[in-house]
Design an enzyme around this catalytic site. Structure first.
Site, PDB file in Angstrom:
ATOM      1  N   ILE A  87      -3.888  -1.761  -3.244  1.00 29.46           N
ATOM      2  CA  ILE A  87      -4.193  -2.247  -1.893  1.00 29.46           C
ATOM      3  C   ILE A  87      -2.910  -2.247  -1.059  1.00 29.46           C
ATOM      4  O   ILE A  87      -2.342  -3.294  -0.755  1.00 29.46           O
ATOM      5  CB  ILE A  87      -4.833  -3.656  -1.919  1.00 29.46           C
ATOM      6  CG1 ILE A  87      -6.025  -3.707  -2.864  1.00 29.46           C
ATOM      7  CG2 ILE A  87      -5.255  -4.063  -0.511  1.00 29.46           C
ATOM      8  CD1 ILE A  87      -6.681  -5.071  -2.981  1.00 29.46           C
ATOM      9  N   PRO A  88      -2.431  -1.046  -0.684  1.00 31.41           N
ATOM     10  CA  PRO A  88      -1.265  -1.008   0.195  1.00 31.41           C
ATOM     11  C   PRO A  88      -1.644  -1.549   1.571  1.00 31.41           C
ATOM     12  O   PRO A  88      -2.782  -1.379   2.015  1.00 31.41           O
ATOM     13  CB  PRO A  88      -0.919   0.485   0.253  1.00 31.41           C
ATOM     14  CG  PRO A  88      -2.182   1.191  -0.082  1.00 31.41           C
ATOM     15  CD  PRO A  88      -2.945   0.276  -0.996  1.00 31.41           C
ATOM     16  N   HIS A  89      -0.701  -2.231   2.212  1.00 30.35           N
ATOM     17  CA  HIS A  89      -1.026  -2.846   3.493  1.00 30.35           C
ATOM     18  C   HIS A  89       0.208  -3.002   4.363  1.00 30.35           C
ATOM     19  O   HIS A  89       1.326  -3.073   3.859  1.00 30.35           O
ATOM     20  CB  HIS A  89      -1.697  -4.202   3.278  1.00 30.35           C
ATOM     21  CG  HIS A  89      -0.921  -5.108   2.373  1.00 30.35           C
ATOM     22  ND1 HIS A  89      -0.993  -5.018   1.004  1.00 30.35           N
ATOM     23  CD2 HIS A  89      -0.041  -6.091   2.638  1.00 30.35           C
ATOM     24  CE1 HIS A  89      -0.206  -5.923   0.469  1.00 30.35           C
ATOM     25  NE2 HIS A  89       0.393  -6.584   1.433  1.00 30.35           N
ATOM     26  N   ALA A  90      -0.041  -3.054   5.659  1.00 30.18           N
ATOM     27  CA  ALA A  90       1.018  -3.295   6.629  1.00 30.18           C
ATOM     28  C   ALA A  90       0.431  -4.008   7.835  1.00 30.18           C
ATOM     29  O   ALA A  90      -0.666  -3.678   8.282  1.00 30.18           O
ATOM     30  CB  ALA A  90       1.652  -1.980   7.072  1.00 30.18           C
TER      31      ALA A  90
END
Length: 175
Positions: A87-90
Site C-alpha cells: 500500500i504505497p501512499h503519498a
C-alpha cells in the site's frame, strides 16, 4: 459496545466511534482507469507505471513530486504489508480528495514486505495531507478487506477493472 475490531487495535488504527468506519466505501475512491494489470519485474517499475497511469487520468498536479513522495515513503519503511500486498501512499498539500490506484501483477515482485512474501496486489493511495482522519479510515477499511484471504484470492482472478471495483462495491467484510 463500539469496541474496535482486533486488527484495528493491533495496527493502531482504531477510530473513536467505529460507526464512522461504515461511512467509508473503498469503491468511492476507485476509478476503472486506475485499475491496472502489470507485467513488471521490480517495485520501482510498478510504482512508476501506477504513477504514470494516475497522471494520465489528470489526478496528479505534479507527477514527479508524487512519485518522489511515494519513493521517499518507501525509504522510511516498506509499504509491503504482507499477504502479497503493498500500500504505497503519498499525501501532498495540493490535493483535495483521495484516490486509489490498483495494480494487479501477473507474477510476484520483491517489495521488501514485512512477511518477506512477493507482492501481487498494489493499492496506491494519494490525497491531501490535511485530512488525516479520512486517510486513516481509508487505510483501515482497505486493510481489513485485504486481510480476507478469500477476497485477496478473488482479486487475483479478476480480469477487468470494473470487476475489481464491483468486488469492492459489494464487499461488506468489515461491517
Amino acid at each position: 459496545m463500539n469496541s474496535p475490531k482486533p486488527f484495528e487495535a493491533q495496527a493502531g488504527l482504531a477510530i473513536r466511534g467505529t460507526n464512522s468506519m461504515s461511512t467509508i466505501k473503498i469503491s468511492n475512491y476507485l476509478d476503472p482507469r486506475l485499475v491496472v494489470f502489470l507485467d513488471v519485474d521490480s517495485r520501482d517499475e510498478a510504482i512508476s507505471c501506477l504513477v504514470d497511469k494516475i497522471y494520465k487520468t489528470g489526478r496528479l498536479h505534479n507527477k514527479k513530486a508524487f512519485y518522489d513522495a511515494i519513493i521517499e515513503r518507501e525509504k522510511i519503511v516498506s509499504t509491503g504489508i504482507g499477504m502479497g500486498t503493498a500500500i504505497p501512499h503519498a499525501k501532498l498539500t495540493s490535493y483535495n480528495d483521495f484516490f486509489i490506484a490498483i495494480g494487479i501483477l501477473n507474477k510476484g515482485i520483491d517489495w521488501n514486505a514485512l512477511d518477506g512474501s512477493p507482492v501481487r496486489l498494489i493499492f496506491m493511495i494519494g490525497g491531501p495531507d490535511d485530512k488525516q482522519t479520512e486517510y486513516l479510515q481509508i487505510l483501515s477499511k482497505l486493510t481489513l478487506i485485504i486481510k480476507d484471504e478469500k477476497t485477496r484470492k478473488k482479486m487475483l482472478t479478476l480480469n477487468s477493472p470494473q470487476d475489481m471495483i464491483d468486488l469492492f462495491d459489494g464487499n461488506r467484510s468489515s461491517d
